[in-house]
Design an enzyme around this catalytic site. Structure first.
Site, PDB file in Angstrom:
ATOM      1  N   HIS A 211      49.786  15.258  -1.417  1.00  0.00           N
ATOM      2  CA  HIS A 211      50.355  13.907  -1.513  1.00  0.00           C
ATOM      3  C   HIS A 211      51.854  13.932  -1.813  1.00  0.00           C
ATOM      4  O   HIS A 211      52.526  12.908  -1.629  1.00  0.00           O
ATOM      5  CB  HIS A 211      49.652  13.105  -2.612  1.00  0.00           C
ATOM      6  CG  HIS A 211      48.214  12.804  -2.322  1.00  0.00           C
ATOM      7  ND1 HIS A 211      47.801  12.146  -1.195  1.00  0.00           N
ATOM      8  CD2 HIS A 211      47.087  13.091  -3.030  1.00  0.00           C
ATOM      9  CE1 HIS A 211      46.483  12.028  -1.206  1.00  0.00           C
ATOM     10  NE2 HIS A 211      46.019  12.602  -2.304  1.00  0.00           N
ATOM     11  N   ALA A 212      52.374  15.049  -2.296  1.00  0.00           N
ATOM     12  CA  ALA A 212      53.786  15.117  -2.683  1.00  0.00           C
ATOM     13  C   ALA A 212      54.670  14.968  -1.454  1.00  0.00           C
ATOM     14  O   ALA A 212      54.510  15.685  -0.463  1.00  0.00           O
ATOM     15  CB  ALA A 212      54.072  16.434  -3.396  1.00  0.00           C
TER      16      ALA A 212
END
Length: 845
Positions: A211-212
Site C-alpha cells: 500500500h505504500a
C-alpha cells in the site's frame, strides 16, 4: 615453410541446469588435438594457382581453462528454495494499541509452525542487510524517506501526529529500521533468485509494503518492499520484464501507481472491492484501469464485488485470466505480494480461501517463473490460517506434494464470472490470450443456444456507502470460526511424513530394443543433468538380450513387448502408491500402439493398487475425446487432448452419452465427448490455450489420486512441440494427485530432440522448477482451435459446472441490492474519511 592462421581457441562446455553457474579455473597444461593450416611456398599473389595449402592434424600442448563441476553441496544451494527475514522486525509494534492486528506474532508464530513441520530445515536461510536510503529512493521520493527516518527520534505524541497524516498507519521509534530490513530482505531474495543462488524464495517480513506509495505511507505499510525490489532488479540485475501478482485481499495501489505508465512491469491485482465500498475505497482498483501510455494493458485489476468467495473462484481467475496473461508476458522475474487476509478466518478479509489453495496458486506461478519467484509477505491477520497458508507456499517452493483441494467442480460465483468477462473484454486488444478467451465465450454461447451475454459495468460507489463493522477487530479476532477450525483440524490430521517427497523422487525406466539412434542404453548417462538432480532419480534399464554370435539383438514379438511393458508399469504404479517413489517414467523405442494397449490394461487394474480416481491424459490422436467411466468403484477420466494432431481417419462427429451426478461426483453410465481437431497444426500459443482454458480445469474438477500421461517424442518433433511445453504441463499436473504421476514416453522412430524431451519430463518430476526460457508466447490462437474448445465445453456443461458457469453464464442480477452491492463488513483501522479525502487525487486518469 610458413605457418599461418595460428590463433588457437579452445572452449569446453559443460551442460548444466539453469540455476547452476559453473566457475572457471585455470588448470595445468593439457594435451588436446588442434587444427593448423600450413602454407608451403607459392606466389604472394592471391590469384596464382601455385598457392596451395596442406592441412595437418597435430598434437599441441598449451594452457587452457575449463569448467570445474561444483560439489553436491554447491549444487544443492542452487536447487534449494530460500527463506529470508524473520523476527529481526519484531520491534515494529503499535505503542498506543496493544492488540493491533498487524503484530509481531504474525511472523514469530508462523516461523515456529514451519520449523515444527520441518520446512525451514530443508530451505536455505539467506542472510540480508537493510536497504540503504539510496536503494529505497529507487521507488520512493528521497524527501519521504528522510521524513520516515526522522521518526526514529520522536516520542509517542509526536509519532501519533505523524501517523494522523496518513491512512491506517502506526510508527514507533524502531519502525524506520524495521522497514529498511523488510525492504532489504525482499531485495536480497530477488538478487538470490536472479543469480541462481536458490530456487525461489519467500520473504517473511513486516511491516508489509504494497500500500505504500511513492511519497506516502498507507495501510500498515511504510516502504513498498516489492516495489523497491522490482525497481532494484530493473536497475541493477539486468531484468527486463517483471511480473507482480498481488493476491492480498486489499487493492495494492502503491505498486500500481508507480508502474502505471510502464510496460516492463506487469501488475496484476486480485482484490475485494465491492464497488469501492471496501478499503481503500479507490476508483483505481476498478477493472477498467489498465495502464496508460507505454503501460497500457500492463495493469490488470480483478476487483471482487462480493465477500465469502472460495477456492473455486480464485482457481477460475488464475486459469482463465492470470496464468494465460503471465504465460504470454513471459517475465524474467516474478514477485508475489502475498497477503493471506483472503484466507478463511481472517477478520479483515471475510473470504473463504483454504490455506492449501495458496500452494496451488504458487505452483502455477512457478510454472511461469521457474526459479525466479519471490513471495513477499503482506497481510494476513488470522494467525492460525496465516501459518498454514505460509507453510503451503513453502511446500510448493520445495516441490513437495500439495494438499488436495475439495469441492472444485462447483459453479463459480456469478459476480466473479462477470468481473472476469469485463476484465477480458477490456484487455482483449492488448493480450492475445484474452481475445481467445472472449471468442471462446461467444462461440460457446452460440453452440449452447444461450442468450447473448450482455455486461454492464458495476457502478463505483466509494467510501460513502461503506458500512463500518459492528465489532472492533483486534489481534485474535476471527471470522467464520466453524469453517476455520474444520479446515485446521483436517490439516492437522495429515501425516507429516506425507508432506515431503520420498527420495528418490522419480523412477526412470528406459527400454532399449537394440536401438542406437533413439533412446540408447547410454541415454540417461548422457543427459545434461547436475549431480543433485541425478541423486533424486532412480534409473533402471531394460535391454533385449543379444543372440550369441550376432551383432544385433533378437527382436521381441509384439505380445512379449506388451506383457513386459505391462508388468513394468504395474510394478511402478505399486511403488508410487506405496510412496517408495513419487512418480515414474517409462521411456523407450516402444511402438505407440503398445503404450496405448498397456495404458488401457493398466487402468483396468487400478483398483488393485487402491487407485479410485485415475486421470489418463493422451497427447496424440485424430480427435479430442473426453470420457468418464465409472467401473468397479473406480472413476476414470480419459482425455485425449489432441495436442499432437494425427489427421489419419479424421473424425468430427460429437457423441454424448447420459450420465448422472451424485454427491458432486459423476457416476453411472459412461460419458463420452468427441470433438474434431483443427486441420491446421496446433502452435505453441494454442497448446497453452487448450491446457489453461480446458485441460487444467477438467483435471482439477476430477480430483484424481493418480495421473497417467502419454507422450510421443517422434510426433512431438514433427509437429514442433516445444520441450518447454511438456515441462510447463507436467509442472502444473504435479499439483494434483499428491504428485503421483506415471509418464509413458514413446521414442519409436524419434531421432531428434529425444534428450531434450526426456529432460523436460524429468526436471519437474525430480523436483526442479521449469527452466527459465526467454521469449513470450504471444502469437494468436486460431479460430478452429477456439471452436474445438468451445464445442467441448458446450458438450460438458452439465457435468462440469466450474467450466459451464464461466463460459455459459447465467443472466445478470436485477435487484437493487445486487446492483448496488453495499458491503456490510470492513477492516478495523482503515479510515473512510482519510480515504475519501484523497480518493479524487489518487485516481489515475
Amino acid at each position: 615453410m610458413a605457418v599461418t592462421g595460428t590463433t588457437l581457441k579452445a572452449t569446453s562446455g559443460c551442460a548444466s541446469d539453469s540455476i547452476i553457474h559453473h566457475q572457471l579455473t585455470t588448470r595445468p597444461r593439457r594435451i588436446i588435438p588442434c587444427l593448423l593450416l600450413l602454407e608451403f611456398g607459392g606466389n604472394d599473389s592471391l590469384l596464382t594457382l601455385e598457392r596451395w595449402w596442406l592441412v595437418f592434424i597435430i598434437t599441441f600442448t598449451f594452457p587452457m581453462s575449463y569448467p570445474v563441476l561444483p560439489t553436491l553441496e554447491e549444487e544443492k544451494a542452487g536447487w534449494t528454495p530460500a527463506y529470508v527475514g524473520g523476527q529481526q522486525m519484531d520491534s515494529h509494534r503499535c505503542m498506543w494499541e496493544g492488540d493491533h492486528v498487524e503484530c509481531p506474532e504474525r511472523i514469530s508464530v508462523t516461523i515456529r509452525h514451519c520449523e515444527e513441520m520441518g520446512l525451514l530445515a530443508r530451505m536455505k536461510h539467506l542472510p540480508f542487510q537493510p536497504c540503504t536510503p539510496e536503494e529505497v529512493a529507487l521507488f520512493h521520493e528521497r524527501e519521504y524517506v528522510n521524513q520516515i527516518a526522522s521518526t526514529a527520534k520522536m516520542d509517542e505524541k509526536q509519532l501519533q501526529r505523524v501517523c494522523r497524516k496518513y491512512d491506517s498507519i502506526y510508527i514507533c521509534p524502531k519502525s524506520y529500521d524495521c522497514a529498511l530490513l523488510a525492504t532489504g530482505a525482499v531485495v536480497e531474495a530477488a538478487k538470490a533468485v536472479v543469480n541462481g543462488k536458490c530456487a525461489g524464495a519467500i520473504a517473511l517480513v513486516r511491516p508489509p509494503g504494497h500500500h505504500a506509495m511513492i511519497k506516502e505511507a498507507n495501510g500498515f505499510c511504510i516502504f513498498n518492499n516489492v516495489g523497491v525490489a522490482a525497481a532494484y532488479a530493473l536497475e541493477h540485475l539486468g531484468v527486463k520484464r517483471v511480473l507482480i501478482v498481488d493476491w492480498d485481499v486489499h487493492y495494492g495501489q502503491g505498486v500500481q501507481q508507480a508502474f502505471y505508465e510502464r510496460s516492463d512491469v506487469l501488475c496484476i491485482s486480485i482484490h475485494r472491492h465491492e464497488q469501492g465500498t471496501f478499503w481503500p475505497f479507490m476508483r483505481e482498483g476498478e477493472h477498467d484501469r489498465i495502464g496508460c501510455s507505454a503501460g497500457t494493458g500492463f495493469n490488470v485489476n480483478i476487483p471482487l464485488n462480493q465477500e465469502d468467495l472460495g477456492d473455486a473462484d480464485y482457481l477460475a481467475i488464475f486459469w482463465h485470466i492470470i496464468l494465460p496473461i503471465a504465460t504470454e508476458y513471459k517475465p524474467d522475474l516474478v514477485f508475489v505480494s502475498a497477503g493471506f487476509d483472503a484466507a478463511v478466518g481472517c477478520p479483515v478479509g471475510h473470504m473463504m480461501l483454504s490455506p492449501q489453495i495458496y500452494g496451488h496458486l504458487t505452483n502455477m506461478l512457478i510454472s511461469v517463473a521457474g526459479n525466479r519467484l519471490v513471495v513477499a509477505l503482506e497481510g494476513g491477520y488470522c494467525i492460525d490460517s496465516l501459518k498454514w497458508s505460509v507453510s503451503c507456499v513453502m511446500q510448493a517452493l520445495l516441490r513437495d506434494p500439495l494438499i488436495d483441494i475439495a469441492k472444485v467442480n462447483v459453479p463459480v460465483n456469478p459476480a466473479v464470472v462477470k468481473i472476469m468477462h469485463l476484465v477480458a473484454m477490456k484487455l482483449q486488444n492488448h493480450w492475445e490470450c484474452m481475445r481467445a478467451f472472449m471468442c471462446t465465450l461467444n462461440r460457446t454461447s452460440r453452440k449452447t443456444g444461450s442468450d447473448v451475454h450482455r455486461l454492464s459495468t458495476p457502478v463505483f460507489l466509494g467510501w460513502r456507502h461503506h458500512v463500518p463493522p459492528k465489532e472492533d477487530i483486534g489481534a485474535g479476532s476471527v471470522s467464520n470460526p466453524r469453517r476455520l477450525w474444520s479446515i485446521i483440524r483436517s490439516l492437522e490430521r495429515l501425516d507429516p511424513k506425507s508432506a515431503a517427497s520420498p527420495t528418490p523422487r522419480v523412477h526412470v525406466h528406459i527400454i532399449n530394443e537394440g536401438s542406437t539412434r533413439t533412446l540408447r542404453s547410454t541415454t540417461f548417462e548422457e543427459l545434461p543433468m547436475s549431480n543433485h538432480l541425478r541423486s533424486r532419480i532412480c534409473y533402471t534399464l531394460s535391454e533385449t538380450a543379444y543372440n550369441q554370435g550376432m551383432s544385433i539383438p533378437a527382436n521381441r514379438t509384439r505380445q512379449q513387448m506388451y506383457v513386459k511393458l505391462l508388468h513394468t508399469a504395474a510394478q511402478m504404479v505399486n511403488s508410487i502408491m506405496k510412496r517408495d517413489v513419487q512418480s515414474g517414467v517409462i521411456a523407450g523405442d516402444i511402438p505407440y500402439f503398445c503404450i496405448r494397449n498397456t495404458i488401457g490394461a493398466l487402468v483396468s487394474t487400478m483398483r488393485e493398487h487402491k487407485v479410485k480416481r485415475p486421470l489418463i491424459l493422451c497427447t496424440t490422436g485424430n480427435e479430442m475425446s473426453i470420457k468418464l467411466k465409472n467401473c468397479n468403484q473406480v472413476c476414470s477420466l480419459y482425455i485425449n487432448t489432441g495436442l499432437i494432431t494425427d489427421h489419419d481417419e479424421r473424425k468430427s462427429e460429437l457423441q454424448l452419452e447420459n450420465a448422472s451426478k451424485k454427491d458432486g461426483l459423476i457416476c453411472g453410465s459412461e460419458l463420452s465427448v468427441k470433438v474434431g481437431l483443427p486441420y491446421s497444426i496446433l502452435r505453441s500459443a494454442e497448446r497453452y490455450f487448450v491446457l489453461q482454458q480446458l485441460l487444467l480445469p477438467l483435471a482439477y474438477a476430477h480430483r484424481p489420486d493418480f495421473i497417467v500421461l502419454e507422450l510421443d517424442f517422434h510426433s512431438s518433433f514433427l509437429l514442433n512441440m516445444e520441450p518447454a511445453f511438456y515441462c510447463f504441463m507436467i509442472s502444473n499436473l504435479m499439483a494434483l494427485a499428491s504428485g503421483r504421476l506415471l509418464v509413458f514416453a514413446s521414442a519409436w522412430e524419434a531421432f531428434n530432440q529425444v534428450n531434450e524431451y526426456l529432460l523436460s519430463i524429468l526436471l519437474p518430476l525430480a523436483g526442479s522448477s521449469p527452466p527459465y526460457v526467454e521469449g513470450a508466447v504471444s502469437s494468436s490462437v486460431d479460430m478452429d482451435c477456439i471452436s474445438m474448445v468451445s464445442t467441448a465445453i458446450a458438450q460438458l456443461q452439465e457435468h462440469f459446472p466450474m467450466l459451464s458457469s464461466v463460459f455459459v453464464p447465467v443472466g445478470e442480477p436485477t435487484s437493487t441490492e445486487q446492483l448496488t452491492g453495499v458491503t456490510k463488513k470492513t477492516n478495523r483501522g482503515h479510515s473512510a474519511n482519510s480515504a475519501a479525502a484523497t480518493e479524487g487525487s489518487r485516481c489515475v486518469n
